[in-house]
Scaffold this active site. Structure first.
Site, PDB file in Angstrom:
ATOM      1  N   ARG A  55       2.588   6.085  -2.813  1.00 24.13           N
ATOM      2  CA  ARG A  55       3.677   7.021  -3.125  1.00 24.13           C
ATOM      3  C   ARG A  55       3.901   7.065  -4.641  1.00 24.13           C
ATOM      4  NH1 ARG A  55       4.487   5.356   1.935  1.00 24.13           N
ATOM      5  NH2 ARG A  55       5.751   6.551   3.414  1.00 24.13           N
TER       6      ARG A  55
ATOM      7  N   LYS B  79       0.840  -1.200   0.000  1.00 26.14           N
ATOM      8  CA  LYS B  79       0.000   0.000   0.000  1.00 26.14           C
ATOM      9  C   LYS B  79       0.874   1.248   0.000  1.00 26.14           C
ATOM     10  CE  LYS B  79      -1.503   1.988   3.764  1.00 26.14           C
ATOM     11  NZ  LYS B  79      -2.227   2.362   4.987  1.00 26.14           N
TER      12      LYS B  79
ATOM     13  N   SER C 141       8.392   5.137  12.776  1.00 26.92           N
ATOM     14  CA  SER C 141       8.291   4.484  11.457  1.00 26.92           C
ATOM     15  C   SER C 141       9.306   5.009  10.456  1.00 26.92           C
ATOM     16  CB  SER C 141       6.881   4.678  10.875  1.00 26.92           C
ATOM     17  OG  SER C 141       5.895   4.448  11.822  1.00 26.92           O
TER      18      SER C 141
ATOM     19  N   ASP D 116       2.984  -1.397  12.241  1.00 34.09           N
ATOM     20  CA  ASP D 116       1.803  -2.017  11.637  1.00 34.09           C
ATOM     21  C   ASP D 116       1.767  -3.520  11.875  1.00 34.09           C
ATOM     22  OD1 ASP D 116       0.399   0.143  10.789  1.00 34.09           O
ATOM     23  OD2 ASP D 116       1.078   0.072   8.706  1.00 34.09           O
TER      24      ASP D 116
ATOM     25  N   GLY E 104      -5.100   7.452   5.431  1.00 33.01           N
ATOM     26  CA  GLY E 104      -4.162   8.395   6.045  1.00 33.01           C
ATOM     27  C   GLY E 104      -3.102   8.835   5.057  1.00 33.01           C
TER      28      GLY E 104
ATOM     29  N   LYS F 238      -9.903  -2.162   3.371  1.00 33.90           N
ATOM     30  CA  LYS F 238      -9.067  -0.949   3.368  1.00 33.90           C
ATOM     31  C   LYS F 238      -7.723  -1.223   2.693  1.00 33.90           C
ATOM     32  CE  LYS F 238      -7.876   2.852   6.440  1.00 33.90           C
ATOM     33  NZ  LYS F 238      -6.489   3.195   6.196  1.00 33.90           N
TER      34      LYS F 238
ATOM     35  N   SER G 164       3.124  10.713  13.496  1.00 29.18           N
ATOM     36  CA  SER G 164       3.047   9.949  12.264  1.00 29.18           C
ATOM     37  C   SER G 164       4.136  10.407  11.310  1.00 29.18           C
ATOM     38  CB  SER G 164       1.684  10.149  11.605  1.00 29.18           C
ATOM     39  OG  SER G 164       1.708   9.625  10.300  1.00 29.18           O
TER      40      SER G 164
END
Ligand code: DC
Length: 648
Positions: free
Chosen positions: A29, A24, A199, A313, A97, A412, A171
């Site tokens: 990106r 994803k 992350s 995740d 997001g 999702k 984030s």
């Protein structure tokens, strides 16, 4: 009514090569860079799911032209060449997001009015850090509902880049978004991180994808990114399989003693979530990295402490795996996942607790204290979070009666998740191919004997009660007045005694069917069974017994772990101590309930702490809590599970 998916335990090792959809993070990106680029890009292996559809529709509304193949996994994207103009445009980012946080900094670089919005779930997620950074750059943004939240109205008129400070502790998407937009800013952009970013591998991924599309990112030091003003160039990109999605299948192998290989992931993968495999390795799984694949083979799972700040995740996946570990697992560094699709820490605590797992919340994670005996089915709330649904479904591979509420939320990021998982279900084994043993282990009073006997009748297979063998030795000791604590003498006795177990149990030619169940024999048998020499003599006899008859239902304490570790179907029956005591009390005449309870506790302790073959849940075994179930119901479910494992 809420849609519910009932999980069915697999009762054997999950083996296969699942088709994991594209990443994803890389897809979204690449889609954005391709849309901003000059020329036509080709993206293959892309993810087709709700989050990527959100990005795809958004870039189309900005003027990119996209053609997809039949499966939506290869896209041709004709970019807009940085020409960003819009008028009263509203972009619905759904629940994505990445889409919203990547687009916002891009939109401010265009010209016109645009509103960026999303689902109620996305509206409740934070945007303030990014809004603050963009305002500092002179952008005109206004939140029309709540401060720091979507919807956000943008009056765009280009951006003079210069330098901006931002925190990445909530984030990393805020930082990635600014980086992706930076080439569109006049004079480019220097991004200063004000604190340790979560992350981090996702920032590396952003840099990599920007590079793929012809934009360089300099990193003069740990906390600075410098991007010159410039243009994205079209590119042909192959998207990797999604490492976060793959984590569920690796976990499935780890907890069912299976073997799962994912093609397309490798040591140098651009996704940080491949580090989950290293965690499984530390827990005891066997990992084989290929040139372009990775394989996970399950084994015993130890405990440990793991910092998942860089690959959070997979925290929920690890939490589910932890339920089957031998000792405590702490997951730390993940406080920030409280503001993901849902409060993921709260979800781990509440949903695992429902399934009988002890979980303690810490300031930046969770501590899971597994006790496999206590695992039980439950109706799992998913909070519209795809990762709660996928991670919690793992428990259902070994624990009956796990149901996943609103399973459709997996759309999702992974619409086909459940069907891909199903494909790993162990294939049926022809009954004639092996000594088809159904191993039924469990503590006293778990319903083991009654269930095993009834299951054997139901399946028309022989029944083997290995406990009766140990009891027979205890009876022989009582009869011959041999002290059970004299281990050498008892071992000699076990060697010499003649035991026949059919309809009746006969010890040295004398019927002992009732005698082996007497309070006296029951009292002594734990000591007999804890004697390693006795086990060395009786275990091969038990194997021979079942082999001669071609298999059947065999009950005991170590059938799945020791006697037949390759049994085609393994079950560990459990029940609450109180329930077990009540059951035993109803069978005995010579003890009070309290005495029965104390005796059970003592035997549980001796059986599960003895050095040789302690009573434990066999790796991969189905863990079946029978506390609130009738024997008929347990037997019928087990028979269905067994039939699934064998032909016919
Ligand atoms: O299941 P049961 O209560 O009849 O078992 C009698 C004893 O033998 C009990 O203490 C556990 C022990 N046992 C064992 O150690 N290994 C087995 N395979 C079966 C029974």
């Amino acid at each position: 009514m809420t849609d519910v998916r009932v999980m069915h335990p697999v009762g054997g090792p999950m083996i296969g090569v699942p088709e994991v959809p594209g990443s994803k993070s890389q897809t979204n990106r690449a889609l954005l860079c391709a849309a901003l680029a000059e020329g036509t890009s080709r993206l293959s292996g892309v993810l087709s799911a709700d989050d990527t559809q959100a990005m795809l529709e958004a870039v189309v509304s900005l003027g990119a032209e996209i053609e997809a193949d039949r499966e939506d996994t290869s896209l041709e994207v004709k970019g807009i060449g940085g020409d960003l103009r819009f008028e009263d445009l509203v972009i619905d980012c759904r629940s994505s997001g990445t889409t919203s946080r990547f687009l916002l900094p891009v939109l401010v670089a265009g010209k016109g009015n645009v509103t960026i919005d999303g689902s109620d779930q996305l509206r409740s997620r934070p945007f303030d850090e990014q809004i603050k950074a963009l305002r500092a750059l002179g952008c005109s943004l206004s939140e029309t509902r709540g401060l720091g939240e979507l919807p956000i109205e943008v009056v765009a008129d280009g951006v003079n880049g210069a330098k901006v400070e931002i925190s990445g502790s909530t984030s990393s998407q805020f930082v990635s978004g600014l980086m992706l937009a930076a080439p569109l800013y006049v004079g480019g952009l220097t991004i200063e991180l004000t604190d340790a970013t979560v992350s981090r591998p996702y920032l590396d991924l952003t840099v990599k994808v920007m590079n793929d599309f012809g934009v360089a990112v300099q990193q003069p030091n740990e906390s600075t990114y410098v991007v010159q003003q410039g243009r994205y160039r079209s590119a042909d990109i192959k998207i990797e399989p999604d490492a976060s999605a793959a984590s569920y299948f690796f976990a499935a192998a780890a907890i069912t003693q299976g073997k799962v290989k994912v093609d397309g992931l490798h040591r140098e993968s651009c996704q940080g979530d491949t580090q989950f495999v290293d965690v499984l390795e530390k827990l005891g799984a066997k990992i084989t990295w290929g040139k372009n694949s990775v394989e996970v083979q399950g084994d015993h799972l130890n405990g440990g402490t793991f910092d998942l700040r860089d690959f959070s995740d997979t925290a929920q996946t690890l939490a589910s795996v932890a339920a089957f570990a031998e000792s405590e697992i702490e997951i730390k560094g993940i406080g920030f996942i409280r503001s993901k699709e849902t409060d993921r820490i709260a979800a781990i605590v509440s949903e695992l607790t429902k399934c009988g797992v002890e979980v303690a919340e810490t300031s930046d994670g969770v501590i899971i204290k597994p006790d496999k005996w206590k695992l039980k089915g439950a109706s799992v709330e998913t909070y519209d979070d795809h990762r709660v649904a996928m991670a919690m479904s793992l428990l259902g591979l070994r624990v009956p009666h796990i149901e996943i509420r609103n399973p459709g939320c997996v759309a999702k990021t992974f619409p086909d998740f459940f069907s891909v998982l199903e494909k790993l279900r162990p294939r049926a084994i022809p009954l004639t191919e092996a000594v088809a043993v159904a191993a039924i282990d469990g503590p006293a009073g778990s319903g083991k004997s009654t269930v095993a006997q009834a299951l054997a009748v139901e399946l028309n297979l022989p029944h083997f009660d290995t406990g009766a063998m140990y009891r027979a030795v205890a009876v022989a000791a009582l009869r011959r007045q041999v002290d059970v604590t004299d281990s050498a003498a008892i071992a000699e006795l076990a060697e010499a005694v003649d035991i026949k177990i059919n309809e009746r149990t006969v010890v040295d030619g004398i019927d002992a069917t009732d005698e082996i169940r007497s309070a006296e024999a029951s009292h002594l048998v734990s000591v007999v069974a804890a004697n390693p020499d006795v086990r060395r003599i009786l275990v091969p006899r038990q194997r021979q017994w079942a082999t001669e008859l071609g298999g059947g239902v065999m009950e005991g304490r170590d059938i799945g772990t020791e006697v037949f570790p390759d049994a085609i179907f393994k079950v560990f029956l459990t029940a609450d101590l109180q329930v077990r005591a009540q059951r035993r009390f109803q069978e005995t005449t010579d003890q009070t309930l309290d005495e029965v309870l104390q005796d059970l506790q003592r035997r549980d302790h001796v059986d599960s702490t003895r050095e040789d073959s302690p009573l434990e849940v066999a790796p991969g075994a189905v863990i079946f809590d029978t506390s609130n179930m009738s024997v008929e119901a347990v037997v019928s479910e087990l028979a269905d599970m067994f039939r699934l494992r064998v032909e016919g």
